[in-house]
Design an enzyme around this catalytic site. Sequence first.
Site, PDB file in Angstrom:
ATOM      1  N   HIS B 233       0.854  -1.200   0.000  1.00  0.00           N
ATOM      2  CA  HIS B 233       0.000   0.000   0.000  1.00  0.00           C
ATOM      3  C   HIS B 233       0.884   1.243   0.000  1.00  0.00           C
ATOM      4  O   HIS B 233       1.582   1.507   0.988  1.00  0.00           O
ATOM      5  CB  HIS B 233      -0.890  -0.005   1.256  1.00  0.00           C
ATOM      6  CG  HIS B 233      -1.777   1.200   1.380  1.00  0.00           C
ATOM      7  ND1 HIS B 233      -1.922   1.898   2.545  1.00  0.00           N
ATOM      8  CD2 HIS B 233      -2.555   1.825   0.476  1.00  0.00           C
ATOM      9  CE1 HIS B 233      -2.768   2.914   2.362  1.00  0.00           C
ATOM     10  NE2 HIS B 233      -3.158   2.895   1.113  1.00  0.00           N
ATOM     11  N   HIS B 325      -6.589   4.308  -5.164  1.00  0.00           N
ATOM     12  CA  HIS B 325      -7.523   4.823  -4.157  1.00  0.00           C
ATOM     13  C   HIS B 325      -7.802   6.318  -4.303  1.00  0.00           C
ATOM     14  O   HIS B 325      -8.809   6.797  -3.802  1.00  0.00           O
ATOM     15  CB  HIS B 325      -6.952   4.627  -2.741  1.00  0.00           C
ATOM     16  CG  HIS B 325      -6.926   3.220  -2.290  1.00  0.00           C
ATOM     17  ND1 HIS B 325      -6.151   2.786  -1.241  1.00  0.00           N
ATOM     18  CD2 HIS B 325      -7.592   2.138  -2.743  1.00  0.00           C
ATOM     19  CE1 HIS B 325      -6.342   1.508  -1.069  1.00  0.00           C
ATOM     20  NE2 HIS B 325      -7.198   1.088  -1.962  1.00  0.00           N
ATOM     21  N   MET B 380      -3.076  -3.479  10.426  1.00  0.00           N
ATOM     22  CA  MET B 380      -2.095  -4.354  11.092  1.00  0.00           C
ATOM     23  C   MET B 380      -2.680  -5.633  11.712  1.00  0.00           C
ATOM     24  O   MET B 380      -2.324  -6.711  11.307  1.00  0.00           O
ATOM     25  CB  MET B 380      -1.308  -3.561  12.135  1.00  0.00           C
ATOM     26  CG  MET B 380      -0.397  -2.547  11.528  1.00  0.00           C
ATOM     27  SD  MET B 380       0.935  -1.999  12.607  1.00  0.00           S
ATOM     28  CE  MET B 380       0.080  -1.116  13.881  1.00  0.00           C
ATOM     29  N   HIS B 403     -12.161   1.732   0.546  1.00  0.00           N
ATOM     30  CA  HIS B 403     -10.737   1.506   0.269  1.00  0.00           C
ATOM     31  C   HIS B 403      -9.983   0.946   1.464  1.00  0.00           C
ATOM     32  O   HIS B 403      -8.808   0.612   1.342  1.00  0.00           O
ATOM     33  CB  HIS B 403     -10.069   2.796  -0.204  1.00  0.00           C
ATOM     34  CG  HIS B 403      -9.560   3.696   0.886  1.00  0.00           C
ATOM     35  ND1 HIS B 403     -10.331   4.120   1.934  1.00  0.00           N
ATOM     36  CD2 HIS B 403      -8.337   4.254   1.069  1.00  0.00           C
ATOM     37  CE1 HIS B 403      -9.606   4.907   2.726  1.00  0.00           C
ATOM     38  NE2 HIS B 403      -8.401   5.004   2.228  1.00  0.00           N
ATOM     39  N   GLY B 404     -10.609   0.870   2.602  1.00  0.00           N
ATOM     40  CA  GLY B 404      -9.903   0.356   3.784  1.00  0.00           C
ATOM     41  C   GLY B 404     -10.831   0.395   4.961  1.00  0.00           C
ATOM     42  O   GLY B 404     -12.057   0.481   4.803  1.00  0.00           O
TER      43      GLY B 404
END
Lengths: 137, 480
Positions: B233, B325, B380, B403-404
């Site tokens: 990323h 993104h 993480m 996107h996350g």
Amino acid sequence: MTFEELEHTADVRMRITAPTLPELFAESGFALAETLYGEYQRDAATVSFLIEAEGKDAEEKIVDFLSELLFLTETEYLVPVSFDLAADGNAVCGTVSGVLFDRTKHAGGIGVKGISYSGISFTKTAAGYELIIIFDI
Amino acid sequence: MNDQIRNISDTEWEIPQGFVSGMRVPGTFFLSHRLAEGLEEGALTQLANVATLPGILRCSLGMPDIHWGYGFPIGGVAAFDEDEGVISPGGVGFDINCGVRMITTALTAADIPDMKGLIEDLFATVPTGVGSKSPVRLSQHDLSNMLTDGAANAVELGYGMEGDVRRCEERGAMPGAELEFVSKKSRVRGIPQCGTLGSGNHFLEVQAIDEIADPATAKTFGVAEGQICVMIHCGSRGLGHQVCTDHLKVLEEAVKKYNIDLPDRQLACAPLHSPEGEAYFGAMAASANYAWANRQIITHLVRELLVKKFGIAYEEMPLVYDVAHNVAKWEEHEAADAAAGRSRVCVHRKGATRAFGPGRSEIVQEFRDAGQPVIIPGSMGTSSYLLAGTTTAMKRTFGSTCHGAGRVQSRSSAKRSLTGAAVASDLAKRGIIVRAPNAAAIAEEAPDVYKPSSEVVQVVHDAGISRIVARLRPLGVIKG
């Protein structure tokens, strides 16, 4: 130290105060540098660079100044230790002195992508000036 | 939740016109009721502000990872009419084409008895954090080619396989790059940073696929349970950041020139076909291409290390996909009135992912029937996901999804309440090795400061704007 970190979900939001405009620019520079490198010892300077910025208003001038400083940190590996600045009308110019980036001393921070206009606030106060600004992380 | 906001369904909410002055269209965002409890007022205002921009089509959209950004919220999507619309760096971000990619490997967890050793080696191999320098030496000529040809140029320079390029969104290079609008300063920042990870939320993660939700699509995408994958990323580094800074200045002036009334200075913009708008688009496309090359070079460094450490073949580590993104792109989409057919619009995605559904010609042939692969990284300690784009996304979100995970806690608050050592130790107990340049970077990016990735992904799945294919468990992480 005349800067403090305020709450912001994703980025770094700073409040900076100083009695004069040149000091406000200098303290803003240190706020940016400590974001990048963490708290560090301001050793005797070994390098210096001219720095100039301009803007139609105070906000644009400070964003331009910090963007110039960010450019120097990335391309010259500059870690600032002092500023000698003059602010006049639409411009600020002077010298930034510092040392070269050393991973053993300056790896305590986080990269800054840019200086944001979002939520920027520049105020004249009884004691001088106050700036609130966001560094995009 | 603010009482002006209307709840439409279990996953959808609407910001009515009038929430902020000058809204041309409503705002729509996708959140579960639980995630909605934590939504910031600032993000809502930003989503509404986007709805005031000239030429915006249908609605200002927020994905479930929405949070307070600058200009657009993070997780914001908006499409603009070609004739009436604008382009804004605030709808793209400083980190142009920040994105994510994943490769599979021929390894399983059993093949990596010393994960800590592997993570240390990756940390030594991939330049990471503030002040890091790339092992790649680029000339100005090389950089020019990279700005035009993107990932293909990196492969041509020896950093990858031919098959990599076709597995990237836009095949790793957006058309329309205009090098004359990329400043000398941008180039000076870009040359030493190509092939570096950066810092903040950028990462490189070793993962294992631990659940397959859609076996047929997983097979199509080339992923299987137990497989070790690597996810990367990062974005366009200082080059893209400088392009954003340079053009924001120009567009600030354009706002006055074109009499555009803005609620937020960071939404500085210009008409799409104005000289200022086209200049930004050309520089942004060049930066996006640099970002694809950057991720390609990092992928090569990882593959070379894995070849050396585990004796597997370079070709046994294919790219599954690479998605952007932060980008604005010309795309063909159905008009609100379906009878009007498709029209060319400029879609801004700021912390959002393209998620094109089955049949779209932009999707590489082998995935076209399944829908575009969508990679959603976790944080993480939480899972990442591989999804597929859907027809519903094409109809509802201009082919976009999240996107996350999306942050919920500030960096300063994270540093006050957590220590990097404690976070690393806790993750190690769960079998996840973390390595970063400093402890604060670990604390600031602790899993607890993000929304649970599983909940965010479930919202896009339930809303139908993408569908879950596989889940990936983190084993080792490098944070920048």
